[in-house]
Design an enzyme around this catalytic site. Structure first.
Site, PDB file in Angstrom:
ATOM      1  N   GLU A 163       0.844  -1.185   0.000  1.00  0.00           N
ATOM      2  CA  GLU A 163       0.000   0.000   0.000  1.00  0.00           C
ATOM      3  C   GLU A 163       0.883   1.239   0.000  1.00  0.00           C
ATOM      4  O   GLU A 163       1.887   1.289   0.693  1.00  0.00           O
ATOM      5  CB  GLU A 163      -0.901   0.006   1.239  1.00  0.00           C
ATOM      6  CG  GLU A 163      -1.947  -1.070   1.164  1.00  0.00           C
ATOM      7  CD  GLU A 163      -2.880  -1.049   2.357  1.00  0.00           C
ATOM      8  OE1 GLU A 163      -2.990  -0.007   3.020  1.00  0.00           O
ATOM      9  OE2 GLU A 163      -3.485  -2.095   2.614  1.00  0.00           O
ATOM     10  N   GLY A 276       1.693  -4.005  11.005  1.00  0.00           N
ATOM     11  CA  GLY A 276       0.243  -4.078  11.019  1.00  0.00           C
ATOM     12  C   GLY A 276      -0.200  -4.282   9.594  1.00  0.00           C
ATOM     13  O   GLY A 276       0.584  -4.756   8.767  1.00  0.00           O
ATOM     14  N   CYS A 279      -2.079  -7.735   5.555  1.00  0.00           N
ATOM     15  CA  CYS A 279      -1.445  -8.928   4.968  1.00  0.00           C
ATOM     16  C   CYS A 279      -0.631  -9.759   5.949  1.00  0.00           C
ATOM     17  O   CYS A 279      -0.855 -10.958   6.083  1.00  0.00           O
ATOM     18  CB  CYS A 279      -0.544  -8.526   3.815  1.00  0.00           C
ATOM     19  SG  CYS A 279      -1.495  -8.032   2.380  1.00  0.00           S
TER      20      CYS A 279
HETATM   21  C1  UDX Z   1       2.991  -6.173   2.669  1.00  0.00           C
HETATM   22  C2  UDX Z   1       4.098  -6.735   1.762  1.00  0.00           C
HETATM   23  O1  UDX Z   1       5.227  -5.878   1.776  1.00  0.00           O
HETATM   24  C3  UDX Z   1       3.591  -6.927   0.365  1.00  0.00           C
HETATM   25  O2  UDX Z   1       4.591  -7.524  -0.434  1.00  0.00           O
HETATM   26  C4  UDX Z   1       2.362  -7.833   0.415  1.00  0.00           C
HETATM   27  O3  UDX Z   1       1.809  -8.006  -0.862  1.00  0.00           O
HETATM   28  C5  UDX Z   1       1.311  -7.251   1.350  1.00  0.00           C
HETATM   29  O4  UDX Z   1       1.878  -7.036   2.639  1.00  0.00           O
HETATM   30  P1  UDX Z   1       1.930  -3.813   3.189  1.00  0.00           P
HETATM   31  O5  UDX Z   1       1.012  -4.514   4.138  1.00  0.00           O
HETATM   32  O6  UDX Z   1       1.341  -2.755   2.302  1.00  0.00           O
HETATM   33  O7  UDX Z   1       2.641  -4.875   2.227  1.00  0.00           O
HETATM   34  O8  UDX Z   1       3.039  -3.133   4.103  1.00  0.00           O
HETATM   35  P2  UDX Z   1       4.630  -3.006   4.191  1.00  0.00           P
HETATM   36  O9  UDX Z   1       5.085  -1.768   3.534  1.00  0.00           O
HETATM   37  O10 UDX Z   1       5.292  -4.250   3.800  1.00  0.00           O
HETATM   38  O11 UDX Z   1       4.768  -2.762   5.774  1.00  0.00           O
HETATM   39  C6  UDX Z   1       4.206  -3.680   6.703  1.00  0.00           C
HETATM   40  C7  UDX Z   1       4.322  -3.234   8.128  1.00  0.00           C
HETATM   41  O12 UDX Z   1       5.609  -3.522   8.638  1.00  0.00           O
HETATM   42  C8  UDX Z   1       4.076  -1.764   8.442  1.00  0.00           C
HETATM   43  O13 UDX Z   1       3.243  -1.680   9.577  1.00  0.00           O
HETATM   44  C9  UDX Z   1       5.462  -1.214   8.758  1.00  0.00           C
HETATM   45  O14 UDX Z   1       5.420  -0.138   9.644  1.00  0.00           O
HETATM   46  C10 UDX Z   1       6.118  -2.421   9.376  1.00  0.00           C
HETATM   47  N1  UDX Z   1       7.584  -2.445   9.254  1.00  0.00           N
HETATM   48  C11 UDX Z   1       8.179  -2.520   8.030  1.00  0.00           C
HETATM   49  C12 UDX Z   1       8.378  -2.428  10.401  1.00  0.00           C
HETATM   50  O15 UDX Z   1       7.879  -2.384  11.530  1.00  0.00           O
HETATM   51  N2  UDX Z   1       9.743  -2.497  10.274  1.00  0.00           N
HETATM   52  C13 UDX Z   1      10.351  -2.571   9.071  1.00  0.00           C
HETATM   53  O16 UDX Z   1      11.582  -2.630   9.036  1.00  0.00           O
HETATM   54  C14 UDX Z   1       9.555  -2.573   7.911  1.00  0.00           C
END
Ligand code: UDX
Length: 447
Positions: A163, A276, A279
């Site tokens: 997203e 969060g 996915c």
């Molecule tokens: C994710 C996957 O990246 C994507 O490939 C899949 O299709 C759907 O799920 P998304 O849910 O949009 O995508 O979020 P993403 O940008 O991956 O971040 C996920 C969460 O992890 C966020 O809450 C972010 O704050 C957290 N995060 C990310 C961390 O806490 N630490 C990090 O180092 C990276």
């Protein structure tokens, strides 16, 4: 429109479907029909309006509709008649038992069945449990008379869209994964050719995506395993951060030093309040559940989820340690969305933490650049119009989502608004020195 252009139908124009249909149509050489059961949604998209927050998509959608290659409809007849390739992009929300609810996939398949012809390729992009490709095939077969059943193909094409960056993720992926039988795979790979060759305006031919073809079940497994790995990487970072705090090391130094090893890689090693969104939690739990169906207990995946939840509890303990009593305290929460660049509140750590704060008797004010409404059970939260208003009279400020604009906030304005001096940077994005100079006490995660 020339008769030779392949016709693509996309069933389900939610997040994944809207991006998929718009991007394929934008790339050209195809005619794309987006089909939705919700007339409001189809109508909005047809007018170029996007019913969710995704930067850049409204402009991109309007530009693509203007080419005449993209149409949205509620009519299965319009969308599916003579379709060469049909993408299933319907939702698979978590059911009450934690398993994905496949009723939308089922009804999409039933809608599609009468329109199948010899050679139609059905591409599943919805995140379905491992093994569902076969189930969809059986469902389609069973909806058709045995005698003149067309020879159609089922291909799994997991999506890896994030997203907030979904258009770029679609056009510039690291890889395209396609699972299924040879002939079906070839047809779908053909659709992806502009992306695989980066042969479009603004393409980056110096970084070609990899095409990975697998069996049907392997492609389905890849989606889950990929998300589970990323989730595990974040939980690993959080676990190490917790240990750093205990021994007096600094996770901000330790984790990048680990990531500098090419075998590890720097991304997704940021400690904080944990992940969060729609996915990671859903997919890791589904994979754990799949294992259990086979009598397999996945300790690593279960721990990945536990560590993530523990981060949320740890914030409360940290605030208790610093403020002693939470009852009657005012806490300002900066950021509500589960990550920057979206208005998505699904499984957002901020909401979970706010619920815990309210339960502990604290008063909560919150500000998010995009989120302007909260679920009904959080009506006690005061939604502020900006950071300073949220911080008004606060005993502590908690940064919960790393919106870039929070880095530009003037610490002295926050200090002037606050009653207390505690700033808990839940994402380690504030400049501690600048905030300390304003007389505030900054604490973070892992240091
Ligand atoms: C994710 C996957 O990246 C994507 O490939 C899949 O299709 C759907 O799920 P998304 O849910 O949009 O995508 O979020 P993403 O940008 O991956 O971040 C996920 C969460 O992890 C966020 O809450 C972010 O704050 C957290 N995060 C990310 C961390 O806490 N630490 C990090 O180092 C990276």
């Amino acid at each position: 429109m020339s008769m030779s252009e392949p016709k693509i139908a996309v069933i389900g124009t939610g997040y994944v479907g809207a991006i998929t249909s718009t991007c394929f149509a934008w790339l050209g050489g195809v005619e794309v029909w987006g089909l939705d059961t919700d007339p409001g949604r189809a109508g909005q998209l047809a007018m170029g309006q996007v019913p969710f927050y995704e930067p850049g998509l409204p402009e991109f959608l309007a530009e693509t509709i203007a080419t005449g290659r993209l149409t949205f409809t509620v009519s299965p007849h319009e969308a599916l008649t003579d379709a060469d390739v049909v993408f299933l992009c319907v939702g698979t929300p978590s059911g009450a038992d934690g398993n994905p609810d496949l009723s939308q996939v089922e009804s999409a398949a039933r809608t599609l069945a009468p329109f199948l012809r010899d050679g139609t390729v059905v591409v599943n992009k919805s995140t379905v449990p491992v093994g569902s490709g076969n189930w969809v095939r059986t469902l389609l077969e069973d909806s058709l008379p045995r005698a003149d059943r067309p020879a159609f193909q089922v291909v799994s094409n997991p999506e890896f869209l994030r997203e907030g960056t979904a258009i770029d993720d679609f056009l510039f992926p690291d890889r395209v994964v396609l699972g299924g039988d040879e002939s079906g795979l070839r047809r779908v790979a053909e659709l992806y050719r502009p992306i695989l060759e980066q042969a479009f305006e603004g393409g980056r031919p110096e970084r070609l995506p990899e095409l990975i073809t697998t069996g049907l079940t392997s492609a389905e497994m890849t989606k889950y395993a990929a998300n589970a790995f990323l989730a595990m990487k974040i939980s690993f970072a959080n676990e190490i951060a917790g240990l750093c705090e205990l021994v007096g090391a600094d996770a901000r130094e330790v984790l990048p030093a680990i990531g500098a090893d090419r075998r590890v890689g720097r991304p997704f090693l940021s400690p904080g309040l944990g992940w969060g969104g729609s996915c990671f939690g859903k997919d890791v739990s589904a994979l754990v559940a799949t294992g259990l169906e086979y009598g397999y207990t996945s300790g690593l995946l279960s721990a990945t989820v536990e560590v993530n939840l523990a981060q949320r509890a740890a914030v409360i303990r940290r605030l208790q340690r610093e403020l002693r009593v939470l009852k009657g305290r005012r806490i300002a929460v900066l950021g509500l969305a589960f990550k920057p660049g979206t208005d998505d509140l699904r499984d957002a750590p901020a909401l979970d933490i706010i619920r815990r704060l309210l339960a502990a008797g604290a008063g909560v004010a919150a500000y998010d650049p995009v989120v302007k409404t909260l679920p009904p059970d959080l009506s006690a939260v005061r939604l502020a119009a900006d950071v300073a208003e949220a911080a008004d009279q606060a005993d502590a400020v908690l940064l919960a989502t790393e919106w870039p604009e929070f880095q530009d906030v003037d610490p002295s304005a926050v200090a002037a608004a606050m009653k207390g001096d505690l700033v808990l940077d839940g994402r380690n994005v504030l400049d501690p020195h600048a905030w300390a100079s304003a007389g505030l006490r900054v604490v973070g995660v892992g240091w």
